[in-house]
Design an enzyme around this catalytic site. Structure first.
Site, PDB file in Angstrom:
ATOM      1  N   LYS B  78       0.874  -1.178   0.000  1.00  0.00           N
ATOM      2  CA  LYS B  78       0.000   0.000   0.000  1.00  0.00           C
ATOM      3  C   LYS B  78       0.908   1.224   0.000  1.00  0.00           C
ATOM      4  O   LYS B  78       1.948   1.232   0.667  1.00  0.00           O
ATOM      5  CB  LYS B  78      -0.871  -0.047   1.261  1.00  0.00           C
ATOM      6  CG  LYS B  78      -1.898   1.067   1.370  1.00  0.00           C
ATOM      7  CD  LYS B  78      -2.742   0.900   2.640  1.00  0.00           C
ATOM      8  CE  LYS B  78      -3.823   1.952   2.756  1.00  0.00           C
ATOM      9  NZ  LYS B  78      -4.647   1.783   3.980  1.00  0.00           N
ATOM     10  N   SER B 153      -9.688   1.891   3.224  1.00  0.00           N
ATOM     11  CA  SER B 153      -8.785   2.634   2.356  1.00  0.00           C
ATOM     12  C   SER B 153      -7.800   1.759   1.579  1.00  0.00           C
ATOM     13  O   SER B 153      -7.230   2.219   0.597  1.00  0.00           O
ATOM     14  CB  SER B 153      -8.007   3.651   3.185  1.00  0.00           C
ATOM     15  OG  SER B 153      -7.132   2.983   4.077  1.00  0.00           O
ATOM     16  N   SER B 177      -9.909  -0.493   7.419  1.00  0.00           N
ATOM     17  CA  SER B 177      -9.329  -0.257   6.095  1.00  0.00           C
ATOM     18  C   SER B 177      -8.620  -1.446   5.449  1.00  0.00           C
ATOM     19  O   SER B 177      -8.235  -1.366   4.285  1.00  0.00           O
ATOM     20  CB  SER B 177      -8.346   0.913   6.155  1.00  0.00           C
ATOM     21  OG  SER B 177      -9.047   2.126   6.071  1.00  0.00           O
TER      22      SER B 177
END
Lengths: 95, 486
Positions: B78, B153, B177
């Site tokens: 990420k 997210s 997330s």
């Protein structure tokens, strides 16, 4: 409880955020909804409850006050917008 | 079986047996990313050159008998994890020009184990969002339905793993997330106990809630990844110095006798009926494996979202004060003085949702409001944490839905922050209490995946992973591949 334009502008100033007039108007509406939403917490009986600052019951670990990193200032400053002789440059602060 | 459809565990065997090299595997996945990413927008940066060089080194290490536990296996990060020499944007214009001068501990540990990083995944700006629509780089699309969000997210990570662009990707979870995007894309998402994985080099959002974890297609792969990522790090002052068990070793143990808590409040009107039915079916599978179910109460569940939306913005307003246009990140042009430089750099560099959360946090911490909002929320956080403690007196894990609905359409909730926030109602509690949680695929509603959410006790990842693995041995939901990505 809703917020007005002056309150939102004050919050933005405290947060060091410049908002356009349009953003400010939208923030009044959306922040008011968020503040109203979180205000339901005021209904909860929390007498005698200690505030929880950390998710684990543990003490803050400390380390010896010793230098553990090497100086890599030049490399770190490659990400800065403006530097000179190892110093970060900003608009003039004193006249 | 084609390389891209194999799990991390299967690929490890193939590499070990010399069926293919890491360079071949890496190239195959890079080719696949080149073909499919335009549809998904799952990547902010593809690190093809570095990946092939790392793969060649991994192949050489294997030949020399020095293979690490993830030697030559492709993964994604990420774009919240600092990666030396690579852009680390956190999904924000603010960090669009930021090339990290150092590696996050998670990045370092996975690299030391021999993993090959194919790229950095798209995400909600500064991890603030549940749909990947707040990214400066545009929304990510769900491979199961390109009109839908992959969750957020960590939606770039979940979309890429679901679409078989990589077998594993790191993520971060502050209120759901990792687990919510995993549920919405039919992948496995593990958020470890707070303090289990180092936060060093992970761009901070809310420091008392943030935790790094992983998105994979099987619980077994998640166990492999966690074994490398977890462990004490003296560079993170909240890292816990407790031994890391061999998560893979205990996966095969039976869950007979495991006490599974079913939360009364989870199956209220807020939950889509069909999602609820899939989750109940999944709990029945656990029962068929010898687990016993116990009804438990989390009476303050409804308060977890408002509590979170005081605590998280408060911490974010403090953490994000470092972005000042001076030392790194976006700097506005032509500022007249220092204050103007700060205000304009931040005003222009941050997106709407980030500004909203900074302002919410600034408000609840400001003079006259601190006690009413921030202190109050910390007290309610304690009540929520106590609820979990009581429930875990009678059970080993808590099972329920990960998200109230399957994936929603892009644009559907973007104008209504409260509706978007409520998407995390089932996941936020684990963050507030610091508990580990995992989402496992447990079926489909309208051709969209549904996730089973398991929450464990502090440092109870072994039990969670074992429970999830035993469930996956009985079911094949995690093997389903979205059409168009087969």
């Amino acid at each position: 409880m809703s917020l007005d334009k002056d309150q939102v502008q004050h919050i933005a100033t405290l947060a060091r955020l410049k908002l356009s007039a349009e953003e400010c108007a939208e923030s009044v509406e959306k922040l008011s909804r968020i503040v109203e939403f979180v205000a339901q917490l005021s209904q909860v009986d929390t007498r005698g409850v200690l505030p929880m600052a950390h998710p684990l019951e543990t003490a803050q670990r400390l380390r010896a006050d010793a230098v553990i990193e090497v100086n890599e200032r030049d490399r770190y400053q490659e990400n800065a917008a403006e530097v000179s002789d190892g110093l970060y440059l900003v608009p003039k602060v004193l006249d | 079986m084609s390389l891209y459809s194999q799990t991390l565990t299967e690929l490890a065997v193939g590499l070990e047996n010399g069926e293919f090299s890491s360079v071949e595997l890496t190239q195959a996945l890079l080719d696949r990313i080149a073909v499919h990413n335009d549809k998904l927008n799952a990547f902010i940066t593809v690190t093809a050159e570095q990946a092939l060089a790392t793969a060649a080194r991994a192949d050489a290490a294997r030949s020399a008998g020095n293979a690490g536990v993830l030697n030559g296996l492709p993964i994604l990060h990420k774009d919240i994890f600092c990666t030396r020499g690579v852009k680390t944007s956190c999904g924000s214009k603010m960090l669009d020009n930021f090339v990290s001068p150092y590696d996050a501990t998670v990045v370092e540990r996975l690299a030391d184990a021999g993993a090959v990083v194919l790229g950095k995944t798209n995400m909600d700006e500064f991890a603030m969002g549940s749909s990947c629509e707040t990214s400066y780089y545009g929304p990510v699309r769900n491979p199961w339905n390109l009109e839908c969000s992959p969750g957020g997210s960590s939606g770039g990570s979940s979309a890429a793993v679901a679409a078989r662009l990589a077998p594993a990707a790191t993520g971060t979870d502050t209120g759901g997330s990792i687990r919510q995007p995993a549920a919405l894309t039919g992948t496995v998402g593990l958020k470890p106990t707070y303090g289990r994985v180092s936060r060093y080099g992970m761009v901070a959002f809310a420091s008392s809630l943030d935790q790094a974890g992983v998105i994979t297609r099987s619980a077994e792969d998640a166990a492999r990844m966690l074994g490398v990522m977890a462990g004490f790090d003296e560079r993170d002052s909240t890292s816990i110095d407790t031994p890391v068990p061999d998560y893979v070793a205990s996966l095969g143990d039976s869950i007979s006798g495991l006490r599974v808590g079913v939360v009364r409040q989870h199956f209220d009107e807020g939950l889509d009926e069909q999602c609820g039915a899939r989750v109940k079916d999944a709990i029945a599978v656990l029962e068929s494996l010898g687990a016993t179910t116990v009804e438990v109460d989390l009476p303050n569940l409804d308060l977890s979202v408002p509590t979170y939306y005081v605590v998280a913005p408060a911490e974010c307003s403090s953490n994000l004060s470092r972005f000042d246009g001076v030392r790194f990140g976006y700097r506005a042009e032509g500022a007249v003085d220092l204050l103007d430089l700060y205000c304009r750099s931040r005003g222009e560099g941050f997106g709407d949702e980030v500004k909203r959360r900074i302002m919410t946090g600034t408000y609840v911490l400001s003079a006259g409001y601190y006690d009413a909002y921030y202190l109050k929320a910390q007290q309610v956080r304690q009540l929520i944490s106590d609820d979990f403690k009581k429930a875990f007196a009678d059970v080993d894990v808590i099972a329920g839905p990960t998200a109230p609905t399957p994936a929603f359409k892009l644009g559907e909730k973007v104008d209504d922050p409260i509706t978007m926030y409520l998407n995390d109602i089932y996941t936020i509690g684990a963050n507030l209490a610091g508990l580990p949680g995992i989402s496992v695929p447990c079926g489909f509603v309208n051709d969209l995946p549904v996730g089973l959410h398991l929450v464990g006790t502090h440092f109870g990842e072994e039990t969670l992973l074992r429970c999830a693995h035993q469930y996956q041995l009985q079911t094949d939901w995690h093997l389903a591949c979205p059409q168009g990505f087969v």
